[in-house]
Design a protein around this motif. Structure first.
Motif, PDB file in Angstrom:
ATOM      1  N   VAL A   7       0.840  -1.209   0.000  1.00 28.81           N
ATOM      2  CA  VAL A   7       0.000   0.000   0.000  1.00 28.81           C
ATOM      3  C   VAL A   7       0.870   1.252   0.000  1.00 28.81           C
ATOM      4  N   VAL A   8       1.931   1.247   0.807  1.00 30.80           N
ATOM      5  CA  VAL A   8       2.834   2.398   0.856  1.00 30.80           C
ATOM      6  C   VAL A   8       3.518   2.598  -0.489  1.00 30.80           C
ATOM      7  N   ASP A  10       2.417   1.702  -3.479  1.00 25.09           N
ATOM      8  CA  ASP A  10       1.441   2.245  -4.436  1.00 25.09           C
ATOM      9  C   ASP A  10       1.270   3.750  -4.240  1.00 25.09           C
ATOM     10  N   GLU A  11       1.246   4.172  -2.998  1.00 15.90           N
ATOM     11  CA  GLU A  11       1.093   5.599  -2.714  1.00 15.90           C
ATOM     12  C   GLU A  11       2.317   6.385  -3.183  1.00 15.90           C
ATOM     13  N   LEU A  12       3.505   5.863  -2.887  1.00  7.63           N
ATOM     14  CA  LEU A  12       4.730   6.599  -3.210  1.00  7.63           C
ATOM     15  C   LEU A  12       4.941   6.720  -4.716  1.00  7.63           C
ATOM     16  N   GLY A  14       2.851   6.928  -6.949  1.00  7.63           N
ATOM     17  CA  GLY A  14       1.903   7.854  -7.558  1.00  7.63           C
ATOM     18  C   GLY A  14       2.310   9.298  -7.403  1.00  7.63           C
ATOM     19  N   LEU A  15       3.422   9.542  -6.669  1.00  9.64           N
ATOM     20  CA  LEU A  15       3.903  10.900  -6.440  1.00  9.64           C
ATOM     21  C   LEU A  15       4.907  11.303  -7.515  1.00  9.64           C
ATOM     22  N   ARG A  24       9.001   8.934   1.124  1.00 13.40           N
ATOM     23  CA  ARG A  24       9.490   7.588   1.446  1.00 13.40           C
ATOM     24  C   ARG A  24      10.182   7.565   2.805  1.00 13.40           C
ATOM     25  N   ARG A  27       7.622   7.750   5.603  1.00 11.86           N
ATOM     26  CA  ARG A  27       6.895   6.493   5.826  1.00 11.86           C
ATOM     27  C   ARG A  27       7.798   5.460   6.494  1.00 11.86           C
ATOM     28  N   ARG A  61      -1.864   4.361 -14.099  1.00 10.32           N
ATOM     29  CA  ARG A  61      -2.820   4.690 -13.039  1.00 10.32           C
ATOM     30  C   ARG A  61      -4.023   5.481 -13.555  1.00 10.32           C
ATOM     31  N   ARG A 147       4.704   0.637 -10.845  1.00 15.62           N
ATOM     32  CA  ARG A 147       5.750   0.944  -9.873  1.00 15.62           C
ATOM     33  C   ARG A 147       7.136   0.956 -10.511  1.00 15.62           C
TER      34      ARG A 147
END
Length: 283
Positions: A7-8, A10-12, A14-15, A24, A27, A61, A147
């Protein structure tokens, strides 16, 4: 609460690249503070994406339907590459080039809408990544995960599809047999064969096993050719549908830009009228 590294990640990814490192590290520090050293180490090991990887991830995405169609196209092209003749492969290669160009242009526009300029070199890396996803199932899986840390490269010598169908090498057996026959000493002529029986006395020849095998091979070859033709038609249909979807997306993008321009003009006019009304009220 356990930290989910996927999950982390996927979030990173997307930045934007310039925001990646700080987010990063934050987190990873949060996971370390929660006593999850394994998750913290895995998060800290995540690599910052390049500009080309960022644009490719953004495409995956933001355009999931086009990505799914593109993956299906890659599977169809790889099937066709194993079975088609040179003329059909050349036609498919031209259509593949159009799809890759359109998707790379979409990725570039998405990145620029996010305020990240894309140079010609970065755009070329995005195109190479798309070609790699078409050529290699492993690269397709990696790209579709969203990713990427760097652009992908197609296999060495890959240009999409070959211009000519592969030619099966000729067997060397006849040449070797001919050479062997030349080396053997000449033999005396064989005695004349005995006269054959009269036509009415000659036994009726039965089909040999070798002839039956040849017929069976011919039937299998015809069945395989029919199956390949069906794959060709399916691949061409998928390509046509992909082209139609790309054209529809480009049209929607143009319409959206036109609507945005009109909205900006309307907003500017409304702002001017509000200012005039305020000034009149003060006077």
């Amino acid at each position: 609460m356990d930290v989910d590294v996927d999950v982390v990640a996927d979030e990173l990814y997307g930045l934007a690249p310039e925001r990646f490192t700080g987010a990063r590290d934050e987190r990873a520090a949060r996971a370390r503070k929660a006593g999850q050293s394994g998750a913290a180490k895995a998060i800290a090991a995540l690599r910052r994406p390049t500009r080309a990887a960022y644009a490719s991830n953004l495409l995956v995405r933001r355009r999931p339907e086009e990505v799914a169609a593109f993956l299906e196209l890659g599977e169809a092209l790889r099937r066709a590459q194993r079975s088609l003749d040179g003329t059909r492969l050349q036609a498919l290669s031209h259509q593949r080039h159009a799809v890759v160009t359109a998707l790379a242009r979409t990725a570039r526009q998405l990145a620029e809408e996010e305020g990240r300029a894309v140079s010609e070199g970065v755009a070329h890396e995005v195109e190479q990544t798309l070609r790699a996803a078409l050529a290699d199932p492993g690269a397709a899986e990696q790209w579709s995960g969203g990713r990427l840390t760097a652009g992908l490269s197609p296999p060495v010598g890959f240009t999409g599809l070959p211009e000519k169908a592969p030619v099966r090498p000729r067997s060397e057996r006849p040449a070797k047999q001919e050479q062997k026959q030349k080396q053997q000493p000449k033999q005396q002529p064989a005695p004349a064969p005995a006269p054959e029986p009269e036509p009415e006395q000659r036994p009726k020849p039965e089909p040999s096993r070798e002839a039956e095998q040849r017929r069976a091979r011919a039937e299998r070859a015809r069945a395989e050719a029919a199956a390949r033709e069906a794959e060709v038609r399916a691949a061409e249909q998928e390509l046509a549908e992909a082209d139609a979807r790309v054209a529809a997306l480009e049209r929607q993008l143009r319409e959206a830009r036109t609507g945005r321009s009109e909205a900006r003009r309307a907003l500017s006019g409304a702002t001017d009228r509000a200012r005039e009304a305020a000034r009149a009220a003060r006077e």
